[in-house]
Structures are given as C-alpha cells and as structure tokens.
Design an enzyme around this catalytic site. Structure first.
Site, PDB file in Angstrom:
ATOM      1  N   LYS A  35       0.845  -1.201   0.000  1.00 61.40           N
ATOM      2  CA  LYS A  35       0.000   0.000   0.000  1.00 61.40           C
ATOM      3  C   LYS A  35       0.876   1.245   0.000  1.00 61.40           C
ATOM      4  CE  LYS A  35      -0.470   0.145   5.044  1.00 61.40           C
ATOM      5  NZ  LYS A  35      -1.394   0.267   6.184  1.00 61.40           N
ATOM      6  N   ARG A 130     -10.440   1.207  14.795  1.00 55.86           N
ATOM      7  CA  ARG A 130     -10.487   1.874  13.496  1.00 55.86           C
ATOM      8  C   ARG A 130     -11.566   1.172  12.672  1.00 55.86           C
ATOM      9  NH1 ARG A 130      -4.369   2.551  11.294  1.00 55.86           N
ATOM     10  NH2 ARG A 130      -4.842   0.359  10.831  1.00 55.86           N
ATOM     11  N   TYR A 254      18.747  29.792   8.060  1.00 58.69           N
ATOM     12  CA  TYR A 254      17.593  30.551   8.535  1.00 58.69           C
ATOM     13  C   TYR A 254      17.477  30.476  10.055  1.00 58.69           C
ATOM     14  CZ  TYR A 254      15.898  30.814   3.717  1.00 58.69           C
ATOM     15  OH  TYR A 254      15.767  31.070   2.371  1.00 58.69           O
ATOM     16  N   MET A 302      14.570  24.536   2.010  1.00 56.82           N
ATOM     17  CA  MET A 302      13.764  23.904   0.973  1.00 56.82           C
ATOM     18  C   MET A 302      14.591  22.966   0.103  1.00 56.82           C
ATOM     19  SD  MET A 302      11.427  25.665  -2.017  1.00 56.82           S
ATOM     20  CE  MET A 302      10.237  26.354  -0.869  1.00 56.82           C
TER      21      MET A 302
END
Length: 366
Positions: A35, A130, A254, A302
């Site tokens: 999955k 669940r 940063y 990033m």
C-alpha cells in the site's frame, strides 16, 4: 545535468527481508503489503523483489490494477475493501480478494450481480477501534456473508494496535479468538511487529508484513533493523555542492539557530524539505558523508542542508552524502529509523514522503 539527489531501491534487500518475514512466520503464507505505492518505493520497482510472496495486499483498485498489469496472477487483497458498490465489478474482473469491515460493504455485496462469487476477509475490531465489526457482532456478520451467493470463502482478520510495544497483543488476541472459535475460515492477524515479536502466539494462515519488507524495525527504538536482520531497501543520497569555513560565533542558515563554538568546516548538501527530507530535523541529525557518520547542523531549507565536516576533512565538492540507507562509498548503513527519530516521526513517513521531483533508480547490478 540534474541535481545529484537520488533514491535507490535495493531489490536484493527486498528479497532478503521477505525471506526474513517468511522464516519468522513459520508455516503461514505471506501477504507482501505494498500500500501507499509500496511505502513510497514504487510498486513497479519492488515487484521483482517481492514476487516471491504468496499474495500482495494493498489499498485500492488503482494499486491492484498496477499489480495485475505487472503479470501477477496470484491473490491480491484490498485491505480496506471497496469504497463504492461499483468497485465490486472491477474486483470480479481483476479477481481480487477484499476486506469487509462494515454493514455497508455487506449491503453492497448483497446487491451486486456477479457470476463469480468473491473471496472476502471479514475484519474484527478487536481493540484498535479503526475498522471492523465489534466482537459481539462479528458472528452475525459472518452468518450474513455466508448466506450470500455473491461470496465464496470467508477469511477472518484483525489488526493489532500494540504489537510493537509493552502492552502487546494478549488482550486483542483473546478477544479475537473468543469471538471466532466456532467460525470457519482462514485467519490473518499478524502485522510486521506481530510477525517478528509474537510469532508463536499469532500463527495463522496468512501474515501481513509491511514495514519490515522495507528494512525498518517495527519496534524501534527498542530494537533496530539490524537486530531483526533487516536490510535497507531505500537509500536517499545526494552530494556536497558547497563548502564553507566558519569561525567562532558564525551562524548557519535561517533563524541562525546554530552558532559555531570555534573554527568549523561545513558542507552544503543538495537536499531539503521539498525533496521530502523532514524539516523537523535539526542539529545533530545523523548523516553519512563519504560513508562516515557525522551530523547535520542548522535548519533544513527547501533545497539544502548543512553538515559538519569535522569527521571527514577530505570531503569536497561532489562528495557523496547519504541521508538514509547504505553508502555506496563505504557500505555503511544509516538506518532510516534514526533519521525519523530525530524528526519526531517514524520511518514509514519518511519513505512515503519522498517527493516526486526526486529520481529513483535500481541499485547497481539490480
């Protein structure tokens, strides 16, 4: 030339881990759980390494179609069953097995017109809360399914919430066995953690290993992957694209949240949170540079991270950086679970989060 970042999939490691799960499962058949696009590896990329399984378990029809397109003719199980009555026709055409966990899915089957009865796995909610029928309703759900001409064999399944921890499986196992002792059908109750940690208690007809197939320990940090003799199936690597020399008091990146206490050489590696590397990693997160363990310093940007080059003074522009997996330089392994721990998450998430812009390739010779 493209950026040097690369995700490498190790087919030999997939075979090894599947064999490890099979040995732990003793006589049970093995569903290879693929999955979430094979936990981020890509179904097509892992197929060769996992085709020795007895069946493939996955999430939805799109993934099932991909497995069938690869030529697999054995069992395929939809772990959450169908989401719409129209899905049942495709289940028939693709010869899929599917989970039934609620009355609505039984209603769909009862209304479905098919010439070929379908194989189903009836799921119990034994305590995870669940999906699944409550234990006191499980027998009546089985009886209803068993009366339907649309249904062939009924297998029984549940899912453990704490197979990887101190609470264990005893309570859920007792609930499941008490509610199913007089019901016919094959059993499937063991996930990765139960397969490795509770093999004797959870012997059934099928086991459902997922994360162990991909080389991650299901009970980290109590045990690491090496303890379970698992091998990493994904390596995320890149290269240094810059070197900086700092003096005492200089800061990095940063927020300037890292300050050099003295002279320090750092490397800039071409990877960042836009590639799926977790932004929550911070100073101290382990990395391998030229196959040598060192640490990340400063924040994840990033497209870049910065690493301490003190243990690897020979590092230069183009030197290999391994974010997790196996170094192509030294063969050293940086477990994905350690990186996930530094980010406050789990290895599952890191595998699944590798960004589309990151290219994948098979390991050399595979």
């Amino acid at each position: 030339m493209p950026r040097p970042i690369l995700a490498t999939v190790h087919t030999a490691a997939l075979r090894h881990n599947l064999d490890r799960a099979r040995r732990a499962a003793v006589d049970a058949r093995v569903w290879a759980v693929v999955k979430a696009n094979a936990y981020g590896h890509g179904i097509e990329r892992v197929y060769e390494g996992l085709r020795g399984a007895d069946g493939f378990a996955l999430l939805d029809l799109a993934e099932a179609e991909r497995v069938r397109a690869l030529g697999w003719r054995g069992p395929v199980l939809l772990l959450e069953g169908v989401f719409d009555a129209r899905d049942l026709e495709l289940c028939s055409r693709l010869d899929l097995w599917h989970t039934v966990h609620c009355d609505e899915q039984i209603d769909m089957l009862a209304a479905h017109k098919t010439l070929k009865p379908q194989r189903v796995f009836l799921k119990m909610n034994s305590g995870m809360n669940r999906l699944g029928f409550a234990p006191e309703r499980f027998g009546s759900a089985w009886t209803r399914l068993n009366a339907l001409p649309q249904v062939d064999e009924i297998s029984l399944m549940t899912h453990f919430s704490d197979a990887d921890g101190a609470r264990g499986i005893a309570h859920q196992l007792e609930v499941f066995e008490r509610a199913t002792h007089d019901l016919l059908g094959e059993r499937s109750i063991a996930n990765s953690a139960a397969t490795l940690r509770h093999a004797r208690q959870t012997r059934g007809d099928w086991v459902r290993p997922g994360i162990v197939l991909y080389g991650s320990a299901p009970d980290f940090p109590e045990h690491d992957a090496a303890h379970w003799q698992l091998q990493p199936t994904m390596t995320l690597s890149t290269k240094l694209i810059g070197i900086q020399t700092l003096k005492a008091g200089d800061t990095i990146g940063y927020g300037s949240n890292f300050t050099a206490e003295g002279p320090l050489t750092i490397g800039v590696a071409a990877v960042g949170y836009a590639d799926g590397y977790p932004r929550h990693c911070n100073t101290g997160t382990p990395v391998l540079v030229n196959g040598v363990r060192t640490r990340m310093v400063g924040r994840v940007s990033m497209d870049m991270i910065t690493v301490d080059l003190t243990p690897v003074p020979e590092a230069k522009f183009g030197t290999e950086v391994t974010l997790w997996g196996r170094s192509a330089v030294s063969g050293a392994v940086l477990p994905i679970d350690e990186v996930a721990q530094a980010a406050g998450t789990v290895g599952y998430e890191l595998m699944c989060a590798v960004a589309p812009r990151v290219p994948f390739a098979p390991a050399d010779g595979e």
